[in-house]
Write an enzyme that holds these catalytic residues in place. Structure first.
Site, PDB file in Angstrom:
ATOM      1  N   HIS A   1       0.825  -1.217   0.000  1.00  0.00           N
ATOM      2  CA  HIS A   1       0.000   0.000   0.000  1.00  0.00           C
ATOM      3  C   HIS A   1       0.858   1.266   0.000  1.00  0.00           C
ATOM      4  CE1 HIS A   1       0.934  -0.654   4.290  1.00  0.00           C
ATOM      5  NE2 HIS A   1       0.825   0.662   4.401  1.00  0.00           N
TER       6      HIS A   1
ATOM      7  N   HIS B   1       0.447   8.463  13.247  1.00  0.00           N
ATOM      8  CA  HIS B   1      -0.420   7.287  13.392  1.00  0.00           C
ATOM      9  C   HIS B   1       0.299   6.187  14.173  1.00  0.00           C
ATOM     10  CE1 HIS B   1       1.757   6.575   9.588  1.00  0.00           C
ATOM     11  NE2 HIS B   1       1.303   5.358   9.473  1.00  0.00           N
TER      12      HIS B   1
END
Lengths: 98, 270
Positions: B120, B183
């Site tokens: 990704h 994150h």
């Protein structure tokens, strides 16, 4: 611990290993080429993602290999949050946003 | 020549779990990506160089600080849950070797290989930026995952080397930095976002102060999450593209995607 992570890395990158795991997880783990402790074999064979995280597996490795363990990324997230009592925003359940 | 330079978040949920996001936030974020895609299109790149983080897709026992694919192609995405069709992504071995040489000349040693799997990290931006499938792509991976990670000054030096070689080429190149911002990937804290830290990166960039890319904010650094280490990709592309102000096309702290999500044009006047 390193061997657990090595197993997960190869589970994610060797289709034959993933197939063997899907077919018979216990046999696959017990025949792994490297030294795994009994507890580690149990965690892997039962796809206990929470236990593996608590054991110290790198969270990104666990996340990318989870599908090969038969657990979806969203299920991993959900199980970890439940186990640690955190909500969707990473706060302790019940704690209001400031 | 560098004709475009974008930095963008690449969280898998951005494409793999669109409905997890607040819809208004998602719409604004996708609009930012669409603007960036338009700028890439307008740049008419002959090749794309994408700098992104490794996520245990290629490396485990051996972990290079930096790695360039010099092969004829790479393949991805490895994840089936993204909804992005798996494909061969053509490479540009000549360009990759030039970058490798330039880095070595500057004293930055980069590993290289002829096969590479893309996850990704590269495929989400390539997909959302609508990079044509026949455009050659040179992927550069950075270790943002396990200590010791390359220091920011080394990332800056690599970026400067890349910039110097691209500026001297007739080839039209688009640069993409993929990753970040704050994150906690794969952790129980996933969903937590440090908006303060994210804005402490984005505000100076918008004002033309790129030093934030080689000397990231330490205020609240313990609360930015391990995923923020991916800022190294931005450092490399930021150093390749000079000193001008960047344009923040979008920033949304999207809890459902577990990431402070941004798209930034690092070369808005190209």
């Amino acid at each position: 611990m390193h061997e657990v992570e090595r197993f997960l890395f190869h589970l994610n990158s060797r289709p034959q290993l993933a197939e063997a795991f899907a077919e018979d997880a216990v046999a696959c783990v017990s025949s792994w080429e490297g030294p795994l402790e009994t507890r580690e074999q149990e965690l892997l064979a039962s796809a206990d993602v929470t236990g593996l995280y608590r054991h110290g597996v790198h969270p990104v490795l666990l996340a990318v290999a989870a599908s090969s363990l038969g657990v979806s990324p969203q299920e991993v997230r959900s199980r970890l949050k439940r186990s640690f009592g955190l909500d969707d925003e990473g706060r302790p359940v019940g704690q209001e946003a400031s | 020549m560098i004709e475009a330079a974008l930095a963008a978040s690449h969280a898998p949920f951005i494409v793999g779990a669109r409905d997890r996001a607040d819809q208004a936030q998602a719409d604004r974020f996708y609009a930012g990506y669409a603007t960036a895609a338009e700028r890439i299109r307008a740049a008419r790149p002959d090749a794309v160089v994408i700098v992104t983080a490794e996520h245990f897709t290629n490396f485990f026992d051996v972990v290079p600080p930096f790695h360039i694919n010099i092969g004829e192609f790479a393949s991805g995405p490895v994840e089936t849950h993204l909804g992005i069709p798996h494909r061969r992504v053509p490479g540009d071995p000549d360009l990759a070797l030039r970058l490798l040489d330039a880095a070595a000349e500057q004293g930055v040693d980069v590993s290289f290989g002829r096969t590479l799997q893309l996850d990704h990290g590269a495929m989400v931006p390539l997909h959302l930026l609508e990079v044509p499938e026949d455009t050659p792509v040179v992927p550069i991976l950075v270790n943002c995952l396990v200590e010791p990670m390359p220091r920011y000054e080394r990332c800056r030096a690599l970026g400067a080397a890349i910039g110097s070689v691209l500026e001297g080429l007739p080839t039209r190149v688009a640069l993409i930095a993929a990753g970040g911002l704050s994150h906690w990937p794969g952790m129980p804290e996933a969903g937590r976002i440090s908006e303060d830290w994210d804005r402490a990166v984005l505000s100076p960039l918008g004002g033309g102060d790129r030093s934030v890319l080689w000397d990231p904010p330490t205020e609240g650094a313990d609360a930015k999450g391990p995923g923020a280490e991916e800022l190294r990709a931005w450092t490399i592309v930021g150093a390749a593209t000079g000193d001008g102000p960047a344009e923040v096309l979008t920033y949304e702290p999207i809890t459902g995607w577990s990431t402070g999500c941004a798209v930034v044009d690092l070369l808005p006047n190209a």
